[in-house]
Every structure is written in C-alpha cells, then in structure tokens.
Design an enzyme around this catalytic site. Sequence first.
Site, PDB file in Angstrom:
ATOM      1  CE  LYS A  58       0.175   1.542  -4.206  1.00 26.09           C
ATOM      2  NZ  LYS A  58      -0.110   1.694  -2.771  1.00 26.09           N
ATOM      3  CG  ASP A 109       2.772   7.023   1.114  1.00 28.01           C
ATOM      4  OD1 ASP A 109       3.227   5.910   0.778  1.00 28.01           O
ATOM      5  OD2 ASP A 109       1.555   7.307   1.058  1.00 28.01           O
ATOM      6  CB  THR A 145       1.102  -0.435   0.101  1.00 27.06           C
ATOM      7  OG1 THR A 145       1.819   0.068  -1.017  1.00 27.06           O
ATOM      8  CG2 THR A 145      -0.051   0.483   0.436  1.00 27.06           C
ATOM      9  NE  ARG A 183      -5.121  -4.670  -2.275  1.00 26.08           N
ATOM     10  CZ  ARG A 183      -5.004  -4.036  -3.442  1.00 26.08           C
ATOM     11  NH1 ARG A 183      -4.814  -4.694  -4.541  1.00 26.08           N
ATOM     12  NH2 ARG A 183      -5.088  -2.730  -3.484  1.00 26.08           N
ATOM     13  CD  GLU A 231      -8.424  -7.205  18.816  1.00 30.06           C
ATOM     14  OE1 GLU A 231      -8.379  -8.456  18.912  1.00 30.06           O
ATOM     15  OE2 GLU A 231      -9.453  -6.546  18.642  1.00 30.06           O
ATOM     16  CE1 TYR A 279      -9.953  -9.612  15.575  1.00 32.94           C
ATOM     17  CE2 TYR A 279     -11.606 -11.334  15.500  1.00 32.94           C
ATOM     18  CZ  TYR A 279     -11.199 -10.041  15.209  1.00 32.94           C
ATOM     19  OH  TYR A 279     -12.040  -9.201  14.538  1.00 32.94           O
TER      20      TYR A 279
HETATM   21  N1  DSN Z   1      -4.382   3.548  -5.353  1.00 31.09           N
HETATM   22  C1  DSN Z   1      -2.944   3.492  -5.388  1.00 31.09           C
HETATM   23  C2  DSN Z   1      -2.409   3.806  -6.731  1.00 31.09           C
HETATM   24  O1  DSN Z   1      -2.940   3.292  -7.700  1.00 31.09           O
HETATM   25  O2  DSN Z   1      -1.431   4.520  -6.864  1.00 31.09           O
HETATM   26  C3  DSN Z   1      -2.317   4.344  -4.361  1.00 31.09           C
HETATM   27  O3  DSN Z   1      -2.665   3.881  -3.105  1.00 31.09           O
END
Ligand code: DSN
Length: 416
Positions: free
Chosen positions: A226, A197, A223, A232, A53, A51
């Site tokens: 991707k 984003d 994120t 993740r 924080e 942990y």
């Molecule tokens: N759920 C994602 C996507 O498939 O594009 C976006 O966060």
Amino acid sequence: MESVKDLDPDIYALVKQEERRQAEKIRMIASENYVSQAVLQTTGSVLTNKYSEGYAGKRYYEGQQIIDQVELIAIQRAKDLFGAEHVNVQPYSGSPANIATYLAFLNPGDTILGMALPHGGHLTHGAHVSISGRYFDAQSYELDSATGLLNYDSIREKALAVRPKILIAGHSAYPRILDFPRFREIADEVGALLMVDMAHFAGLVAGGVHPSPIPYADVVTTTTHKSLRGPRGAMILCKEKYAQAIDKAVFPGVQGGPHDNTTAAIAVALKEANSDSFRQYAAQVVKNAKTLANALMAKGFTLITNGTDNHLMLVDLTNKDISGKKAAKALDKAGIVINYNAIPFDKRKPFDPSGIRMGTPALTSRGFKEQEMLVVSDFIGEVIADPENEGHLLRIAKDVKALCRNFPAPGLEHIQ
Ligand code: DSN
C-alpha cells in the site's frame, strides 16, 4: 514481455491493456500504488522457482545459499526502517499476517476487540464473515456518532466490559492518526496484547509523517504494497519475546513455503523506503490528501471528520443525492478510480453505501502535487454534478488522460 506475447497472446494483450489503464487513469484506491521498475523486476525474477519452508539456517529444503541471504537482508532492512526487535517477512499478505498473529496468541473462542468493519476496520479484525469473526469471540468498537472520530473513552469501556486477549488498532478507512499511547494504556488496563495493523499507513510511518506504533504495540502487522510501495506481501513486526510464537504461527501454523521472489522485492522496497526521496514522497502523500480534502469541502462535499491527517479521505455523498456505487461507476468512466465505501452509521447497504473512499499514495507516486490535486477536485466535482451524462464523463476522461500523460507512472514510463 516478448516471451509472453509469443506463448500466450491473450494474457499478453490483457497485461498490456492493464498497463494502459494504470497509465491513463487517476488511481485513487487508497490501498493501491505504483511500485518501481526495480520492485517489478525482482518480483518477476527466478526466485519464484524456489521452495524454502522454514527460516534462514533451518529450512526443510536444500539449496538455500542465496534465499537465506535474501530473507536476512529483508528482515534487517525492516528492523532498521521501523526500529523493530523482530520481523517476519513471510506472510503472503495482510490477512494471513493477521490470522497468524491470532494463531500465535489465541485459542478458538477467545475474545478479540477491533474496529467495526462498517466503521473503517478490516475484515480480519473480527468481521463475522471472516475466520477472525467465526473462530473467535469478536467484539468491536465504533466511531463516535457526532464526530466520526475514535472515542478512546468508549473503547476503554468496551475493553473493560469484554476483556479481550488482543486489542486491535488499525483500519482500512479512517482518515485520522491513531493514538497509540492511549491504545497501549487501554490494553494494559485490561491485560490485553496490543496488535496494530498499520497496513494502510506503513509508508507514512516509514516516511516519518505518521507516529510509529512500534514502541507501543506488542505486534504490528502490515502489508507491503500500500503506502509502503512494495510488492504484494506482508510483514509481522514484534517484540523479541514474541518472535518464536509469531514465526511458528506463520510457518508451519498458517503457511507453507514463503514466496521468495516477494521477499526479495520487499527487501528492494524497504531499501527504497529508507531514503530521503521516499520521506519526501510520504510527506507529499499527506499534503496531497489534505489539499484534495480541503478543495472538496470547499465544493460542498461532506468529509467524515471534516478532513484527513493521513493518505485517505471518506466522503459522505448523502447531500449530493447520489449513492457511493453510482458515484464510483461515474468516476471510473471519467478516468478516476476509487471505491464505494460505507460511512459510519451508514443507512444504506454495504454493496451500495453512502460514501466513497479516496487515497493519494498512487497519484503521488506519479508526481502529482498540490496544484494537480486542485485539478482532480474539479474533475470529481464535475462528475458528481452530472453523473449520468456519458458525453460529459468521456470528455473528462480525455482531460484526465492528458494530465496523466504529463506524469508518467513508475514502471509505466514506456506507455505513450
Ligand atoms: N482491501 C484493502 C483496502 O482496500 O483497504 C485492505 O486490505
């Protein structure tokens, strides 16, 4: 996985089945990928036990001798890779990263302006079912009905009309490159902050095949799992003057303790992304997408905007007389995993829309190149031509499996 096998054979069996599914199918969900063995191992490390924080040097728990170093390395690597002034690597994923950005700068009821969800925006860009649409005055811009492209003049008009505090650029399903200088101009004209984003295309930015939003945006969220091919998680990159507001909004504003195992895996992924092989990967992702898009159009498929500049494409199936959902289910049976997706100005309902979205990050990670994309386009054409013929779909699934066997996926090389 021997200890899982002993302790929990049910979950063990399911993990093994998922390994096989990922190994034997052509995965084309545009937001998915295959992380490296190194990222997998770090994600599963003992850092999950800690942990922490707070931030390095200012934590609410002791025992941070190692974690502080891990987090500082992740931050430095993100700064180096993207040229950002400040980075927060703690957001659990893209949605909390976006919500933290709103918390940093907005009060309930303030206006935000983002791309409409049915036109390719994200839930957290102001969709009415999301907290971003419920707690703020969420306004949206749409794509041009004739071209399927962003129309910057009409975004400007909308921004002048609604005067957002935050103008959001970014998408989940737009196949073209965004004009960040133009978004900046519009934000400046209306006195808005510009938030980008870049979750979908962060890997392309890292690989130098997509313009970077960093010089133009006040805040960039992304994120890490991707096209960037990490665990993740998520990051917020911002100008130094917003560092304190962003850090306070992530913790204690939205989250508690960061997931230190994820932070370490983000650091590993960022190291991988800052390499020539990753730059080649990113370039190949785009080449593969363009090759597939052209091959599909040659077969009579309609692509929104007539192609792609990035890692994804949106296919309008109206002329093929099949709904997106039906197509997605048939493709899945044939071993090709995609998602059904609304197209701009879709006449059908979101749960069974007119389109499908396909992306190339995952199959490029397993080594598919232009030649394989032509084979994939043949598979897709055959499925859509005869989507209810189970025997035919299963025969294609066999061919898909045979093709995949020649291209072992990262982290799944042991699957035969
Ligand atoms: N759920 C994602 C996507 O498939 O594009 C976006 O966060």
